[in-house]
Design a protein around this motif. Structure first.
Motif, PDB file in Angstrom:
ATOM      1  N   PHE A   1     -45.434  62.467  52.466  1.00 46.21           N
ATOM      2  CA  PHE A   1     -46.255  62.047  53.589  1.00 46.21           C
ATOM      3  C   PHE A   1     -45.693  62.664  54.862  1.00 46.21           C
ATOM      4  O   PHE A   1     -44.477  62.818  54.986  1.00 46.21           O
ATOM      5  N   THR A   2     -46.556  62.987  55.810  1.00 43.62           N
ATOM      6  CA  THR A   2     -46.055  63.525  57.076  1.00 43.62           C
ATOM      7  C   THR A   2     -45.656  62.370  57.987  1.00 43.62           C
ATOM      8  O   THR A   2     -46.377  61.367  58.099  1.00 43.62           O
ATOM      9  N   GLN A   3     -44.539  62.517  58.633  1.00 42.60           N
ATOM     10  CA  GLN A   3     -44.053  61.496  59.546  1.00 42.60           C
ATOM     11  C   GLN A   3     -45.010  61.328  60.725  1.00 42.60           C
ATOM     12  O   GLN A   3     -45.229  60.219  61.211  1.00 42.60           O
ATOM     13  N   GLY A   4     -45.622  62.449  61.160  1.00 46.19           N
ATOM     14  CA  GLY A   4     -46.560  62.376  62.273  1.00 46.19           C
ATOM     15  C   GLY A   4     -47.792  61.563  61.948  1.00 46.19           C
ATOM     16  O   GLY A   4     -48.288  60.798  62.782  1.00 46.19           O
ATOM     17  N   ALA A   5     -48.301  61.699  60.729  1.00 46.01           N
ATOM     18  CA  ALA A   5     -49.493  60.933  60.339  1.00 46.01           C
ATOM     19  C   ALA A   5     -49.197  59.446  60.301  1.00 46.01           C
ATOM     20  O   ALA A   5     -50.023  58.619  60.714  1.00 46.01           O
ATOM     21  N   ILE A   6     -48.017  59.088  59.823  1.00 46.72           N
ATOM     22  CA  ILE A   6     -47.638  57.670  59.770  1.00 46.72           C
ATOM     23  C   ILE A   6     -47.495  57.109  61.186  1.00 46.72           C
ATOM     24  O   ILE A   6     -47.996  56.025  61.488  1.00 46.72           O
TER      25      ILE A   6
ATOM     26  N   GLN B   1     -47.521  52.837  51.491  1.00 50.56           N
ATOM     27  CA  GLN B   1     -48.774  52.969  50.751  1.00 50.56           C
ATOM     28  C   GLN B   1     -49.465  51.621  50.594  1.00 50.56           C
ATOM     29  O   GLN B   1     -50.693  51.531  50.609  1.00 50.56           O
ATOM     30  N   CYS B   2     -48.685  50.583  50.447  1.00 53.68           N
ATOM     31  CA  CYS B   2     -49.253  49.231  50.329  1.00 53.68           C
ATOM     32  C   CYS B   2     -49.840  48.768  51.661  1.00 53.68           C
ATOM     33  O   CYS B   2     -50.990  48.313  51.710  1.00 53.68           O
ATOM     34  N   LEU B   3     -49.069  48.917  52.744  1.00 49.12           N
ATOM     35  CA  LEU B   3     -49.506  48.395  54.039  1.00 49.12           C
ATOM     36  C   LEU B   3     -50.665  49.188  54.631  1.00 49.12           C
ATOM     37  O   LEU B   3     -51.544  48.617  55.276  1.00 49.12           O
ATOM     38  N   ALA B   4     -50.678  50.509  54.437  1.00 51.00           N
ATOM     39  CA  ALA B   4     -51.702  51.342  55.078  1.00 51.00           C
ATOM     40  C   ALA B   4     -53.099  50.936  54.649  1.00 51.00           C
ATOM     41  O   ALA B   4     -54.051  51.039  55.425  1.00 51.00           O
ATOM     42  N   ARG B   5     -53.259  50.479  53.422  1.00 52.22           N
ATOM     43  CA  ARG B   5     -54.587  50.088  52.939  1.00 52.22           C
ATOM     44  C   ARG B   5     -54.998  48.693  53.412  1.00 52.22           C
ATOM     45  O   ARG B   5     -56.102  48.246  53.141  1.00 52.22           O
ATOM     46  N   GLU B   6     -54.097  48.015  54.115  1.00 50.35           N
ATOM     47  CA  GLU B   6     -54.416  46.690  54.652  1.00 50.35           C
ATOM     48  C   GLU B   6     -54.787  46.743  56.130  1.00 50.35           C
ATOM     49  O   GLU B   6     -55.045  45.713  56.745  1.00 50.35           O
TER      50      GLU B   6
ATOM     51  N   LEU C   1     -62.572  55.625  62.185  1.00 47.88           N
ATOM     52  CA  LEU C   1     -62.623  57.056  61.917  1.00 47.88           C
ATOM     53  C   LEU C   1     -61.243  57.689  61.987  1.00 47.88           C
ATOM     54  O   LEU C   1     -60.880  58.510  61.156  1.00 47.88           O
ATOM     55  N   THR C   2     -60.459  57.276  62.997  1.00 48.23           N
ATOM     56  CA  THR C   2     -59.146  57.895  63.144  1.00 48.23           C
ATOM     57  C   THR C   2     -58.219  57.511  62.004  1.00 48.23           C
ATOM     58  O   THR C   2     -57.446  58.338  61.532  1.00 48.23           O
ATOM     59  N   LEU C   3     -58.315  56.256  61.568  1.00 52.27           N
ATOM     60  CA  LEU C   3     -57.451  55.858  60.467  1.00 52.27           C
ATOM     61  C   LEU C   3     -57.889  56.495  59.155  1.00 52.27           C
ATOM     62  O   LEU C   3     -57.060  56.853  58.329  1.00 52.27           O
ATOM     63  N   VAL C   4     -59.207  56.613  58.967  1.00 53.17           N
ATOM     64  CA  VAL C   4     -59.684  57.298  57.768  1.00 53.17           C
ATOM     65  C   VAL C   4     -59.188  58.742  57.770  1.00 53.17           C
ATOM     66  O   VAL C   4     -58.727  59.266  56.751  1.00 53.17           O
ATOM     67  N   ALA C   5     -59.268  59.386  58.957  1.00 52.49           N
ATOM     68  CA  ALA C   5     -58.781  60.762  59.054  1.00 52.49           C
ATOM     69  C   ALA C   5     -57.285  60.823  58.774  1.00 52.49           C
ATOM     70  O   ALA C   5     -56.804  61.688  58.040  1.00 52.49           O
TER      71      ALA C   5
END
Length: 253
Positions: free
Chosen positions: A22-27, A115-120, A4-8
């Motif tokens: 992209f926000t640095q905080g979200a990353i 963007q590539c790594l986040a979906r993994e 849930l947290t990662l989806v958010a």
């Protein structure tokens, strides 16, 4: 839950993408949560103390079946992973430097690695889910304690210390202190008394590919795809040994 947290977080990232960034905080949030989940995700990975205990138990079991008349010297297998100096301590995991680089590599005009790594990112309970295998564990004759790989020295990048990036790939587990341990409960006293062969545990090696962060590499080029060799399992095999006569511990009357 990480799902849930990662989806958010990823929803926030996607919303930011629509506005051109992209926000640095979200990353950083994703990197921190991925690290936290990796720490909790593998209760079956055992510590060095567990290894020492298991190796000692196996060794005692093996010695009890050996002949009192002979000392056996068995071949030593080359340690193919020694050069990597594999580490299982997560202390000092560089959350902020990894986040900073991924932020830069998420911007327009970059290689958009983030963007590539986040979906993994791996999610808890993500299918397929491997179930316990108690029958195999019960019948195992070699120590099976495994450690989570956190750090290693990269051969490809000139011996640089590198961190395996947590939860952006499958678990990388390695075995240690396996080589030369007698297989538990395999040697028969009579056959082992008059035979030069022994059943010994040796590591099985394999290559793995990992996403890693190497702090010593140039700025914004420190997250790399790397390959290394790890001892992934501990298996029992029969080997030809050299025996020499020992002094019997007591005198016949």
């Amino acid at each position: 839950p990480l799902l849930l947290t990662l989806v958010a977080s990823w929803s926030t990232v996607e919303a930011d993408a629509e506005s051109g960034g992209f926000t640095q905080g979200a990353i950083r949030d994703i990197i921190q949560r991925a690290f936290n989940e990796r720490i909790k995700a593998n209760p079956s990975a055992q510590t060095e103390q567990d290894w020492t205990r298991l190796s000692s138990d196996s060794a005692r079991s093996g010695r009890s079946k050996r002949s009192p008349f002979y000392h056996y010297t068995c071949p030593v297998q080359d340690n193919q992973a020694e050069v990597y100096r594999l580490g299982s301590d997560p202390t000092g995991y560089p959350v902020q430097p990894i986040s900073d680089e991924l932020f830069v590599r998420s911007l327009p005009g970059s290689d958009t690695l983030f963007q590539c790594l986040a979906r993994e990112v791996l999610q808890p309970d993500q299918n397929p889910s491997l179930q316990p295998q108690p029958l195999l564990e019960r019948g195992n004759v070699c120590p099976r304690a495994l450690s989570q790989l956190w750090t290693y020295n990269s051969v490809v990048y000139g011996g640089q210390l590198c961190w395996v990036i947590a939860n952006f790939q499958e678990d990388v587990l390695f075995s240690a202190n396996c080589s030369g341990v007698p297989c538990k409960g395999c040697d028969d006293f009579f056959s082992s008394s008059f035979d030069d062969t022994r059943k010994v545990c040796y590591p099985r090696y394999r290559t793995v590919s990992v996403w890693s962060f190497c702090p010593g590499l140039p700025q914004n080029g420190r997250i790399v795809r790397d390959r290394l060799i790890i001892p992934s399992d501990c298996g029992c095999t029969t080997v030809q040994c050299t025996r020499t006569r020992t002094n019997f511990p007591f005198h016949w009357k």
